[in-house]
Enzyme design. Structure first.
Site, short mmCIF file in Angstrom:
data_model
loop_
_atom_site.label_atom_id
_atom_site.label_comp_id
_atom_site.label_asym_id
_atom_site.label_seq_id
_atom_site.Cartn_x
_atom_site.Cartn_y
_atom_site.Cartn_z
N SER A 8 0.86 -1.19 0.00
CA SER A 8 0.00 0.00 0.00
C SER A 8 0.89 1.24 0.00
CB SER A 8 -0.84 -0.01 1.28
OG SER A 8 -1.45 1.23 1.51
N TYR B 24 -2.98 -0.79 10.05
CA TYR B 24 -2.90 -1.02 8.60
C TYR B 24 -1.50 -0.67 8.10
CZ TYR B 24 -4.33 -0.85 3.66
OH TYR B 24 -4.45 -1.07 2.31
P1 NDP Z 1 -11.76 -5.15 -1.50
O1 NDP Z 1 -12.49 -4.88 -0.23
O2 NDP Z 1 -12.50 -5.16 -2.78
O3 NDP Z 1 -10.93 -6.49 -1.39
C1 NDP Z 1 -10.49 -7.05 -0.21
C2 NDP Z 1 -10.43 -8.53 -0.46
O4 NDP Z 1 -9.82 -9.19 0.63
C3 NDP Z 1 -11.81 -9.12 -0.64
O5 NDP Z 1 -11.78 -9.95 -1.76
C4 NDP Z 1 -12.03 -9.90 0.65
O6 NDP Z 1 -12.84 -11.02 0.39
C5 NDP Z 1 -10.61 -10.30 1.00
N1 NDP Z 1 -10.42 -10.56 2.41
C6 NDP Z 1 -10.40 -9.67 3.43
N2 NDP Z 1 -10.22 -10.31 4.60
C7 NDP Z 1 -10.11 -11.63 4.30
C8 NDP Z 1 -9.93 -12.80 5.08
N3 NDP Z 1 -9.80 -12.73 6.41
N4 NDP Z 1 -9.86 -13.99 4.45
C9 NDP Z 1 -9.97 -14.06 3.10
N5 NDP Z 1 -10.15 -12.99 2.31
C10 NDP Z 1 -10.23 -11.78 2.91
O7 NDP Z 1 -10.61 -4.05 -1.53
P2 NDP Z 1 -9.32 -3.84 -2.45
O8 NDP Z 1 -9.45 -4.57 -3.72
O9 NDP Z 1 -9.12 -2.39 -2.46
O10 NDP Z 1 -8.18 -4.47 -1.55
C11 NDP Z 1 -7.35 -5.53 -1.97
C12 NDP Z 1 -5.96 -5.34 -1.38
O11 NDP Z 1 -5.40 -4.15 -1.90
C13 NDP Z 1 -5.93 -5.20 0.15
O12 NDP Z 1 -4.82 -5.88 0.65
C14 NDP Z 1 -5.76 -3.70 0.34
O13 NDP Z 1 -5.15 -3.40 1.56
C15 NDP Z 1 -4.87 -3.39 -0.85
N6 NDP Z 1 -4.84 -1.98 -1.22
C16 NDP Z 1 -5.93 -1.35 -1.71
C17 NDP Z 1 -5.85 -0.02 -2.08
C18 NDP Z 1 -7.00 0.72 -2.65
O14 NDP Z 1 -6.88 1.93 -2.87
N7 NDP Z 1 -8.12 0.08 -2.95
C19 NDP Z 1 -4.62 0.74 -1.94
C20 NDP Z 1 -3.53 -0.04 -1.40
C21 NDP Z 1 -3.65 -1.33 -1.07
P3 NDP Z 1 -13.99 -11.54 1.39
O15 NDP Z 1 -14.64 -10.32 1.95
O16 NDP Z 1 -14.86 -12.39 0.55
O17 NDP Z 1 -13.27 -12.33 2.43
#
Ligand code: NDP
Length: 254
Positions: A144, A157
């Site tokens: 991130s 985070y």
């Molecule tokens: P989303 O909320 O769309 O995606 C998060 C994903 O993580 C979901 O698919 C969720 O699936 C999964 N997830 C969360 N907790 C768990 C768990 N305990 N077990 C299994 N799966 C889990 O957000 P983003 O696409 O934005 O985020 C994806 C990644 O990118 C993250 O690591 C985030 O920190 C990182 N990121 C995002 C940024 C942004 O601007 N969007 C910037 C920088 C980093 P489910 O709920 O089905 O479990």
């Protein structure tokens, strides 16, 4: 182009049922990989797998909470049994609890660390024997901007995402001799469910992102498709331990 060809490869993408993870999964599928997507929400998992099949890929939906070590082992074994591999692991699952440090409980701290950092370690460790046996592999971790910057509402985070970069470097150093490359992306502000929530919770965030990002836009899950094929394929065979900003210039502008 062979450097980006992933046919015969099997990828496992945690959090591959939406947002950035699904963008990555689409890129891997388009490059020819069979793709397992993992997460907790079964409805989103089925929809993602169906979409990847629509792109012509073999796809698998695996329900898994990546904070649970036994479930992680089962997820990797199911992927192995049903698709083969995994040759490519994408540690993308992540979450945030936006609170000032003085308001964050120890349980909330742990929840974020488990979902963002410990999960990446558990998944990498579970995939390692299969990659080693296959003679190589690729691991891509999702960091991130908070891997490098600080924010008042992001102590757990930020700590977890800073840790993801150091975990990337440690795994890269440990497993280079096994021909396993481990890299990390540092996304800027990407339009997903996670940041739609942030835009509601953090006053002025949308304007700040547009003003501060030289590209003057939010990133999109599609921005990760080609990048995923690069980090998962032969094109990146001599790249390991890197942390690449994917941020429209956010991290290089004042
Ligand atoms: P989303 O909320 O769309 O995606 C998060 C994903 O993580 C979901 O698919 C969720 O699936 C999964 N997830 C969360 N907790 C768990 C768990 N305990 N077990 C299994 N799966 C889990 O957000 P983003 O696409 O934005 O985020 C994806 C990644 O990118 C993250 O690591 C985030 O920190 C990182 N990121 C995002 C940024 C942004 O601007 N969007 C910037 C920088 C980093 P489910 O709920 O089905 O479990």
């Amino acid at each position: 182009m062979k450097a980006f060809d992933l046919s015969q490869k099997v990828a496992l993408v945690t959090g591959g049922n939406g947002g950035i993870g699904l963008g990555i999964a689409r890129g891997l599928a388009k490059a020819g990989a069979a793709v397992a997507v993992a997460g907790r929400n079964r409805q989103k998992l089925s929809a993602a797998a169906a979409e990847l099949e629509g792109l012509g890929a073999k796809a698998l939906a695996v329900a898994c909470d990546v904070t649970d070590a036994a479930a992680v082992t089962a997820m990797v074994e199911e992927t192995q049994a049903r698709l083969g591999g995994p040759d490519i692991l994408v540690n993308n699952a992540g979450t945030n609890i936006r609170k000032r440090p003085e308001d964050l409980t120890a349980e909330e701290w742990q929840q974020v660390m488990d979902a963002n950092l410990t999960s990446a370690f558990l998944c990498a460790k579970a995939c390692y024997p299969f990659m080693k046996q296959a003679g190589g592999g690729k691991i891509l971790n999702n960091g991130s901007m908070l891997s490098i910057f600080g924010a008042p509402w992001s102590s757990a985070y930020g700590a977890s995402k800073g840790g993801v970069v150091q975990l990337t470097r440690s795994l890269a150093a440990a497993w280079a001799a096994d021909n396993i490359q481990v890299n990390c992306i540092l996304p800027g502000w990407i339009d997903t469910d996670l940041t739609r929530l942030a835009r509601r919770e953090v006053d002025g965030l949308n304007d700040h992102v547009l003003k501060r990002t030289p590209a003057a836009r939010w990133g999109r899950p599609e921005d990760f498709e080609g990048l995923a094929a690069f980090f998962a394929g032969p094109a990146s065979d001599f790249v390991t331990g890197a942390a690449l900003p994917v941020d429209g210039g956010f991290s290089i502008s004042l």
